[in-house]
Design an enzyme around this catalytic site. Structure first.
Site, PDB file in Angstrom:
ATOM      1  N   LYS A   1       0.833  -1.198   0.000  1.00 29.22           N
ATOM      2  CA  LYS A   1       0.000   0.000   0.000  1.00 29.22           C
ATOM      3  C   LYS A   1       0.872   1.254   0.000  1.00 29.22           C
ATOM      4  O   LYS A   1       2.068   1.203   0.276  1.00 29.22           O
ATOM      5  CB  LYS A   1      -0.924  -0.005   1.224  1.00 29.22           C
ATOM      6  CG  LYS A   1      -0.192   0.036   2.553  1.00 29.22           C
ATOM      7  CD  LYS A   1      -1.164  -0.027   3.727  1.00 29.22           C
ATOM      8  CE  LYS A   1      -0.404   0.023   5.050  1.00 29.22           C
ATOM      9  NZ  LYS A   1      -1.314   0.053   6.211  1.00 29.22           N
TER      10      LYS A   1
ATOM     11  N   ARG B   1     -10.522   0.050  15.106  1.00 30.30           N
ATOM     12  CA  ARG B   1     -10.538   0.817  13.873  1.00 30.30           C
ATOM     13  C   ARG B   1     -11.647   0.188  13.038  1.00 30.30           C
ATOM     14  O   ARG B   1     -12.816   0.348  13.359  1.00 30.30           O
ATOM     15  CB  ARG B   1      -9.147   0.764  13.212  1.00 30.30           C
ATOM     16  CG  ARG B   1      -8.949   1.727  12.071  1.00 30.30           C
ATOM     17  CD  ARG B   1      -7.481   1.818  11.665  1.00 30.30           C
ATOM     18  NE  ARG B   1      -6.908   0.547  11.261  1.00 30.30           N
ATOM     19  CZ  ARG B   1      -5.651   0.389  10.857  1.00 30.30           C
ATOM     20  NH1 ARG B   1      -4.840   1.423  10.812  1.00 30.30           N
ATOM     21  NH2 ARG B   1      -5.192  -0.794  10.497  1.00 30.30           N
TER      22      ARG B   1
ATOM     23  N   TYR C   1      14.277  31.202   6.222  1.00 37.49           N
ATOM     24  CA  TYR C   1      13.056  31.812   6.740  1.00 37.49           C
ATOM     25  C   TYR C   1      13.061  31.819   8.271  1.00 37.49           C
ATOM     26  O   TYR C   1      13.481  30.866   8.909  1.00 37.49           O
ATOM     27  CB  TYR C   1      11.835  31.026   6.270  1.00 37.49           C
ATOM     28  CG  TYR C   1      11.532  31.132   4.797  1.00 37.49           C
ATOM     29  CD1 TYR C   1      11.136  32.334   4.227  1.00 37.49           C
ATOM     30  CD2 TYR C   1      11.628  30.015   3.978  1.00 37.49           C
ATOM     31  CE1 TYR C   1      10.846  32.432   2.870  1.00 37.49           C
ATOM     32  CE2 TYR C   1      11.334  30.080   2.624  1.00 37.49           C
ATOM     33  CZ  TYR C   1      10.950  31.296   2.077  1.00 37.49           C
ATOM     34  OH  TYR C   1      10.661  31.376   0.742  1.00 37.49           O
TER      35      TYR C   1
ATOM     36  N   MET D   1      10.628  24.919   1.068  1.00 38.47           N
ATOM     37  CA  MET D   1       9.828  24.022   0.251  1.00 38.47           C
ATOM     38  C   MET D   1      10.696  23.203  -0.715  1.00 38.47           C
ATOM     39  O   MET D   1      10.465  22.002  -0.888  1.00 38.47           O
ATOM     40  CB  MET D   1       8.778  24.799  -0.544  1.00 38.47           C
ATOM     41  CG  MET D   1       7.922  23.913  -1.444  1.00 38.47           C
ATOM     42  SD  MET D   1       6.616  24.813  -2.301  1.00 38.47           S
ATOM     43  CE  MET D   1       5.421  25.002  -0.978  1.00 38.47           C
TER      44      MET D   1
END
Length: 388
Positions: free
Chosen positions: A39, A137, A274, A323
């Site tokens: 998966k 779940r 940043y 980013m």
């Protein structure tokens, strides 16, 4: 052939190591067979290619999270049984049937919908029953506080279903503390009790599977029909600091690399990136790397002392990860230049950088770190060919 010189950031995946890791799993599980969990694009490693390599290693059953993942494998020519572990919307039951997929029964009401579809189309829908022994779940409850045994029996008796197996899942098989171990051992007891009760009702339970990766590492051979390793065949666990009851010789199959895009001297007192959260004390030599959080490198690793290796030198990431870029302090290593390869995960000379180091600083597990490597990071195999 992929030209590394033209790449910005890439993951090199040594698919030829999967067979070795499968053998290491097999040493732990006796006669239990392996259901390959592929998966989430095989946790970022390439679902189709991992499935093909697992097949070569003798794996004959696969599991995914959702219908689209199962369809991707069929389209690639995978004809083996594929179990969909998660929910498939009733509007997609046609596609379930067309693909000959095995659907998890996520609840009793959901089983009734699958059954109604099978009856309406004069067919039987292939399913495995999910028994909830403590994960809380998906699945039909079979816990000490509530055992919906009659509902599970009714699922087996539904005329529109072909129930081919039953399974459950461990939430704390990675924890060897007394409470967690007792909880997991009770789950095993509950699951075996459920199977025995089904047999006493004249019901053939089908394929039984309950062990996830840590269930394999810590509980080894439980005598089930299948087990469900995910990261193990990729050569890693969720966290290498977690104690386990076995000592497998896994070999990681993934390396993650990027390029140095710029090297420059930055004066005393200058700030980096940043937020200005890193201040240079003295003149520093700073290299920019062509990787950022949009490639999957967690911003949580900013200013946490995460090292990458360049030319065999361990150098720390400084300032906030951006980013598309991040910066490292390469002061004292004048041999580092633009175009050099920086290794985030993998071997570089005598240095080995582990994915666990990224995960720990990001306060997560390797499952997430590897799955989060984004699609713009090109995947290549051990021969520098595009991994399809």
């Amino acid at each position: 052939m992929i030209e590394i010189d033209k790449q910005r950031t890439w993951a090199q995946i040594h698919y030829d190591r999967i067979a070795h890791n499968v053998k290491e799993v097999q040493k732990l599980i006796g006669n239990t067979k392996i259901m390959g969990i592929v998966k989430a694009n095989a946790y970022g490693h390439g679902a189709v290619r991992c499935t093909q390599e697992l097949k070569k290693a003798g794996v004959d059953y696969f599991a995914v999270a959702c219908l689209s993942e199962a369809q991707q494998l069929r389209q690639a020519g995978i004809e083996d049984p594929i179990l969909i572990l998660g929910y498939t919307a009733p509007a997609c039951f046609d596609e379930l049937a067309q693909g000959h997929f095995v659907q998890s029964v996520v609840s009793y009401d959901y089983a009734k919908k699958l059954n109604a579809y099978g009856l309406a189309h004069n067919m039987k829908m292939s399913v495995h029953v999910k028994a909830d022994t403590g994960m809380n779940r998906t699945g039909i409850l079979y816990e000490d506080g509530q055992k919906d045994f009659e509902q599970i029996c009714e699922v087996y008796w539904m005329k529109g279903l072909d129930v081919q197996g039953i399974f459950s899942h461990f939430p704390v098989s990675d924890d060897l503390g007394c409470d967690s171990k007792a909880f997991t051992e009770n789950q095993i007891r509950l699951f075996n009790e459920l199977v025995d009760r089904l047999k006493a009702q004249g019901i053939e339970p089908g394929l039984r599977h309950i062990q996830n990766s840590y269930g394999i590492l810590n509980y080894k051979d439980l005598g089930m029909d299948y087990c469900r390793p995910g990261l193990l065949y990729m050569g890693v666990t969720s966290d290498d600091t977690i104690e386990i009851e076995s000592n497998p010789d896994f070999i990681p199959i993934l390396e993650w690399k990027t390029k140095v895009s710029l090297v420059k001297d930055v004066p005393d007192g200058a700030t980096i990136s940043y937020g200005r959260h890193y201040t240079c004390h003295g003149t520093r030599r700073i290299a920019s790397l062509a990787i950022g959080y949009a490639d999957g490198l967690s911003r949580m690793c900013s200013n946490q002392g995460l090292n990458v290796s360049i030319r065999g030198h361990l150098v720390p990431i400084v300032g906030n990860i951006c980013m598309d870029q991040c910066m490292v302090d390469v002061t004292g290593f004048d041999d580092i230049v633009e175009g050099d390869v920086a290794t985030l995960v993998g071997k570089d000379g005598d240095q080995i950088c582990k994915v666990d180091e990224i995960s720990r600083l990001a306060k997560t597990i390797n499952n997430e770190t590897l799955s989060a490597i984004t699609s713009r990071v090109v995947r290549i195999d051990q021969n520098n060919e595009l991994a399809k």
